[in-house]
Design a protein around this motif. Structure first.
Motif, PDB file in Angstrom:
ATOM      1  N   SER A  51       6.915  61.566  29.726  1.00 11.40           N
ATOM      2  CA  SER A  51       7.027  62.366  31.307  1.00 11.40           C
ATOM      3  C   SER A  51       8.027  61.378  32.356  1.00 11.40           C
ATOM      4  O   SER A  51       8.400  62.090  33.180  1.00 11.40           O
ATOM      5  CB  SER A  51       5.847  62.203  32.165  1.00 11.40           C
ATOM      6  OG  SER A  51       5.332  61.001  32.625  1.00 11.40           O
ATOM      7  N   GLY A  52       8.591  60.455  31.920  1.00 12.60           N
ATOM      8  CA  GLY A  52       9.514  59.709  32.836  1.00 12.60           C
ATOM      9  C   GLY A  52      10.999  60.107  32.473  1.00 12.60           C
ATOM     10  O   GLY A  52      11.136  61.330  31.670  1.00 12.60           O
ATOM     11  N   GLY A  53      11.996  59.830  33.221  1.00 17.06           N
ATOM     12  CA  GLY A  53      13.237  60.344  33.068  1.00 17.06           C
ATOM     13  C   GLY A  53      13.991  60.005  31.678  1.00 17.06           C
ATOM     14  O   GLY A  53      14.579  60.789  31.213  1.00 17.06           O
ATOM     15  N   PHE A  54      13.562  58.869  31.165  1.00 18.75           N
ATOM     16  CA  PHE A  54      14.036  58.376  29.805  1.00 18.75           C
ATOM     17  C   PHE A  54      13.880  59.409  28.855  1.00 18.75           C
ATOM     18  O   PHE A  54      14.129  59.997  27.872  1.00 18.75           O
ATOM     19  CB  PHE A  54      14.072  56.953  29.296  1.00 18.75           C
ATOM     20  CG  PHE A  54      14.876  56.089  30.151  1.00 18.75           C
ATOM     21  CD1 PHE A  54      16.075  55.782  29.802  1.00 18.75           C
ATOM     22  CD2 PHE A  54      14.562  55.397  31.372  1.00 18.75           C
ATOM     23  CE1 PHE A  54      16.936  54.869  30.514  1.00 18.75           C
ATOM     24  CE2 PHE A  54      15.564  54.740  32.042  1.00 18.75           C
ATOM     25  CZ  PHE A  54      16.517  54.373  31.510  1.00 18.75           C
ATOM     26  N   VAL A 162       6.782  46.648  46.907  1.00 13.19           N
ATOM     27  CA  VAL A 162       7.289  47.656  45.695  1.00 13.19           C
ATOM     28  C   VAL A 162       6.908  47.137  44.582  1.00 13.19           C
ATOM     29  O   VAL A 162       6.536  46.047  44.058  1.00 13.19           O
ATOM     30  CB  VAL A 162       8.841  47.606  45.688  1.00 13.19           C
ATOM     31  CG1 VAL A 162       9.318  48.079  46.875  1.00 13.19           C
ATOM     32  CG2 VAL A 162       9.428  46.310  45.409  1.00 13.19           C
ATOM     33  N   GLY A 163       6.223  48.301  43.893  1.00 13.40           N
ATOM     34  CA  GLY A 163       6.006  48.171  42.380  1.00 13.40           C
ATOM     35  C   GLY A 163       7.115  47.847  41.542  1.00 13.40           C
ATOM     36  O   GLY A 163       8.282  48.522  41.472  1.00 13.40           O
ATOM     37  N   ALA A 164       6.794  47.225  40.294  1.00 16.99           N
ATOM     38  CA  ALA A 164       7.941  46.851  39.275  1.00 16.99           C
ATOM     39  C   ALA A 164       7.439  46.828  37.977  1.00 16.99           C
ATOM     40  O   ALA A 164       6.339  46.376  37.584  1.00 16.99           O
ATOM     41  CB  ALA A 164       8.748  45.689  39.793  1.00 16.99           C
ATOM     42  N   GLY A 190       4.178  44.027  36.720  1.00 19.20           N
ATOM     43  CA  GLY A 190       3.100  44.143  35.822  1.00 19.20           C
ATOM     44  C   GLY A 190       2.872  45.721  35.454  1.00 19.20           C
ATOM     45  O   GLY A 190       2.028  45.871  34.717  1.00 19.20           O
ATOM     46  N   TYR A 191       3.605  46.458  36.137  1.00 15.76           N
ATOM     47  CA  TYR A 191       3.700  48.044  35.801  1.00 15.76           C
ATOM     48  C   TYR A 191       4.267  48.320  34.498  1.00 15.76           C
ATOM     49  O   TYR A 191       5.416  47.970  34.335  1.00 15.76           O
ATOM     50  CB  TYR A 191       3.891  49.088  36.974  1.00 15.76           C
ATOM     51  CG  TYR A 191       2.980  48.796  38.082  1.00 15.76           C
ATOM     52  CD1 TYR A 191       1.876  49.426  38.000  1.00 15.76           C
ATOM     53  CD2 TYR A 191       3.435  48.039  39.109  1.00 15.76           C
ATOM     54  CE1 TYR A 191       0.824  49.275  39.200  1.00 15.76           C
ATOM     55  CE2 TYR A 191       2.643  47.880  40.431  1.00 15.76           C
ATOM     56  CZ  TYR A 191       1.220  48.626  40.267  1.00 15.76           C
ATOM     57  OH  TYR A 191       0.238  48.495  41.158  1.00 15.76           O
ATOM     58  N   GLN A 192       3.686  49.038  33.718  1.00 16.96           N
ATOM     59  CA  GLN A 192       4.176  49.329  32.342  1.00 16.96           C
ATOM     60  C   GLN A 192       5.844  49.855  32.455  1.00 16.96           C
ATOM     61  O   GLN A 192       6.637  49.971  31.554  1.00 16.96           O
ATOM     62  CB  GLN A 192       3.474  50.032  31.275  1.00 16.96           C
ATOM     63  CG  GLN A 192       3.896  50.059  29.904  1.00 16.96           C
ATOM     64  CD  GLN A 192       2.739  50.638  28.824  1.00 16.96           C
ATOM     65  OE1 GLN A 192       2.438  51.905  29.416  1.00 16.96           O
ATOM     66  NE2 GLN A 192       2.467  50.060  27.974  1.00 16.96           N
ATOM     67  N   ASP A 193       5.863  51.036  33.119  1.00 15.97           N
ATOM     68  CA  ASP A 193       6.999  51.767  33.179  1.00 15.97           C
ATOM     69  C   ASP A 193       7.140  52.635  34.757  1.00 15.97           C
ATOM     70  O   ASP A 193       6.194  52.402  35.365  1.00 15.97           O
ATOM     71  CB  ASP A 193       6.974  52.741  32.283  1.00 15.97           C
ATOM     72  CG  ASP A 193       5.718  53.804  31.894  1.00 15.97           C
ATOM     73  OD1 ASP A 193       5.170  53.975  32.971  1.00 15.97           O
ATOM     74  OD2 ASP A 193       5.469  54.086  30.698  1.00 15.97           O
ATOM     75  N   GLY A 194       7.798  53.376  34.872  1.00 16.90           N
ATOM     76  CA  GLY A 194       8.414  54.154  36.240  1.00 16.90           C
ATOM     77  C   GLY A 194       7.163  55.120  36.503  1.00 16.90           C
ATOM     78  O   GLY A 194       6.732  55.023  37.568  1.00 16.90           O
ATOM     79  N   PRO A 195       6.590  55.999  35.515  1.00 10.33           N
ATOM     80  CA  PRO A 195       5.447  56.823  36.066  1.00 10.33           C
ATOM     81  C   PRO A 195       4.235  55.920  36.701  1.00 10.33           C
ATOM     82  O   PRO A 195       3.732  56.413  37.355  1.00 10.33           O
ATOM     83  CB  PRO A 195       5.088  57.517  34.776  1.00 10.33           C
ATOM     84  CG  PRO A 195       6.511  57.737  34.026  1.00 10.33           C
ATOM     85  CD  PRO A 195       7.172  56.283  34.253  1.00 10.33           C
ATOM     86  N   VAL A 206       0.889  50.147  46.038  1.00 12.54           N
ATOM     87  CA  VAL A 206       2.259  49.621  46.569  1.00 12.54           C
ATOM     88  C   VAL A 206       2.797  50.722  47.534  1.00 12.54           C
ATOM     89  O   VAL A 206       1.948  51.871  47.391  1.00 12.54           O
ATOM     90  CB  VAL A 206       3.309  49.370  45.283  1.00 12.54           C
ATOM     91  CG1 VAL A 206       2.726  48.240  44.593  1.00 12.54           C
ATOM     92  CG2 VAL A 206       3.498  50.600  44.537  1.00 12.54           C
ATOM     93  N   VAL A 207       3.689  50.371  48.160  1.00 12.53           N
ATOM     94  CA  VAL A 207       4.175  51.565  49.351  1.00 12.53           C
ATOM     95  C   VAL A 207       5.801  51.560  49.023  1.00 12.53           C
ATOM     96  O   VAL A 207       6.676  52.006  49.900  1.00 12.53           O
ATOM     97  CB  VAL A 207       3.903  51.115  50.751  1.00 12.53           C
ATOM     98  CG1 VAL A 207       2.526  51.332  50.960  1.00 12.53           C
ATOM     99  CG2 VAL A 207       4.516  49.841  50.905  1.00 12.53           C
ATOM    100  N   GLY A 208       6.441  51.359  47.786  1.00 10.95           N
ATOM    101  CA  GLY A 208       7.750  51.509  47.458  1.00 10.95           C
ATOM    102  C   GLY A 208       8.128  51.342  46.137  1.00 10.95           C
ATOM    103  O   GLY A 208       7.318  50.750  45.485  1.00 10.95           O
ATOM    104  N   ARG A 209       9.221  51.717  45.746  1.00  7.72           N
ATOM    105  CA  ARG A 209       9.744  51.546  44.531  1.00  7.72           C
ATOM    106  C   ARG A 209      11.360  51.299  44.687  1.00  7.72           C
ATOM    107  O   ARG A 209      12.174  52.145  45.444  1.00  7.72           O
ATOM    108  CB  ARG A 209       9.602  52.669  43.440  1.00  7.72           C
ATOM    109  CG  ARG A 209      10.360  52.598  42.205  1.00  7.72           C
ATOM    110  CD  ARG A 209       9.804  53.693  41.400  1.00  7.72           C
ATOM    111  NE  ARG A 209      10.613  53.614  40.028  1.00  7.72           N
ATOM    112  CZ  ARG A 209      10.538  54.326  38.908  1.00  7.72           C
ATOM    113  NH1 ARG A 209       9.692  55.537  39.021  1.00  7.72           N
ATOM    114  NH2 ARG A 209      11.358  54.102  38.053  1.00  7.72           N
ATOM    115  N   CYS A 210      11.892  50.439  44.136  1.00  6.59           N
ATOM    116  CA  CYS A 210      13.350  49.999  44.133  1.00  6.59           C
ATOM    117  C   CYS A 210      14.018  49.693  43.100  1.00  6.59           C
ATOM    118  O   CYS A 210      13.699  48.876  42.318  1.00  6.59           O
ATOM    119  CB  CYS A 210      13.396  48.662  45.025  1.00  6.59           C
ATOM    120  SG  CYS A 210      15.113  48.493  45.717  1.00  6.59           S
TER     121      CYS A 210
END
Length: 348
Positions: A51-54, A162-164, A190-195, A206-210
């Protein structure tokens, strides 16, 4: 007259023979490639979850590329998330069969990962065989509406959590900007991927993504932009046509070395939807896939499908991608050292 006719016939015969000798190897190679790919299944290993962009870009590629490759093989997608994309990159570089039947859809940042000393990046990106790139991406930092932040200047004055994904641009970008631009991002890896990062924002973990591509923002959650659920703070490495007034990271940087370090770390985004083969794949199979890719991105039906999927299509050839990879590996040592200092807090 008879002698002249004989000389002419002999010249024509020699010319035809020469043409046959010169073209026979090419024809045989084409036939060999077509026979190899006929009835085969080519696996596209995607360095992220579904479901992510990739993933969605890779599925568009899988839907169309087989029509343009000799033998018309079937293309399928296999997701291999983990380690910010390094799991899949390492698989392509070191484990995958070198027969042309396994393609990697890896983050552009995996090109420079070995130069940064990231754990698991024990490969040389210049030895990989690049097929082509579907889009030049612009990345952004976004803040969830509950953060209260609306501009990058505010992110220099107030902490933004921010999550990463460890080792991915979602971790490297905020650390870089903290070091070189003076932002106050608090990075939660620690998050596996963007979704999963997006889900964490919705859950208020979290309250952001960079480090989120603008094309993915607009294909995954355009309503967040329209309804101002998120605020877009900054963009890099180039300006997007639809974001003319949003600050560019390099414009905020205070020195030329800082700008070069940002470009070294994130210039790969112009090849961020790239597809790559392992080293040592037979040249004729690489060329067949490259030629098929180049023909595919010019096809009107393919272009229409990208528009329907709300995905941008700004392709570059495999040779162009390969040349950019070589340039990244030629970055001056002091710029690489500055970049390493900027991301010193990253998990490597």
């Amino acid at each position: 007259m008879t002698g002249t006719r004989k000389r002419l016939e002999r010249t024509l015969w020699l010319s035809a023979l020469t043409t046959m000798i010169l073209t026979a190897p090419s024809a045989m190679a084409q036939s060999s490639v077509e026979n190899f790919f006929r009835g085969q299944t080519v696996k596209i290993v995607v360095a992220s979850g579904p479901s992510g962009g990739f993933d969605t870009f890779a599925r568009l590629l899988a839907r169309h590329l087989g029509r343009f490759v000799p033998g018309n093989p079937t293309f399928v997608v296999q997701n291999m998330p983990g380690a910010g994309g390094l799991r899949a990159a390492g698989y392509i570089a070191k484990v995958a069969p070198r027969d042309g039947l396994t393609i990697g859809a890896v983050q552009g940042g995996m090109v420079k990962a070995p130069l940064l000393g990231l754990t698991g990046a024990d490969y040389d990106s210049t030895t990989l065989r690049w097929i082509g790139n579907l889009n030049s991406e612009v990345h952004v930092c976004v803040a969830w509406h509950t953060s209260g932040l609306k501009t990058i200047k505010e992110a220099m004055q107030k902490e933004l959590i921010v999550g990463a994904s460890a080792g991915a641009d979602s971790e490297l970008a905020p650390l870089t900007f903290n070091s070189l631009l003076g932002t106050k991002f608090k990075v939660i890896p620690g998050y596996q991927d963007g979704p999963r990062i997006l889900l964490a924002m919705q859950r208020a973990e979290v309250v952001g993504r960079c480090g989120w591509s603008w094309s993915s923002v607009m294909s995954q959650h355009p309503e967040w932009v329209k309804e101002k659920t998120i605020s877009t703070l900054m963009q890099w490495p180039t300006k997007h046509a639809n974001l003319p007034n949003l600050p560019l990271a390099q414009e905020i940087a205070q020195s030329d070395d800082d700008r070069q370090a940002i470009e070294f770390l994130f210039g790969h985004l112009v090849m961020s939807r790239s597809y790559v083969l392992p080293p040592d794949v037979p040249v004729e199979r690489l060329e067949a896939l490259r030629n098929g890719f180049d023909a595919m991105v010019k096809d009107q039906a393919v272009k229409a499908d990208f528009v329907k999927a709300n995905h941008e299509l700004a392709p570059s050839s495999g040779a162009e991608v390969q040349a950019r990879v070589n340039r990244i590996y030629g970055t001056p040592k002091h710029i690489v050292e500055k970049a390493l200092q900027a991301i010193a807090g990253a998990k490597r």
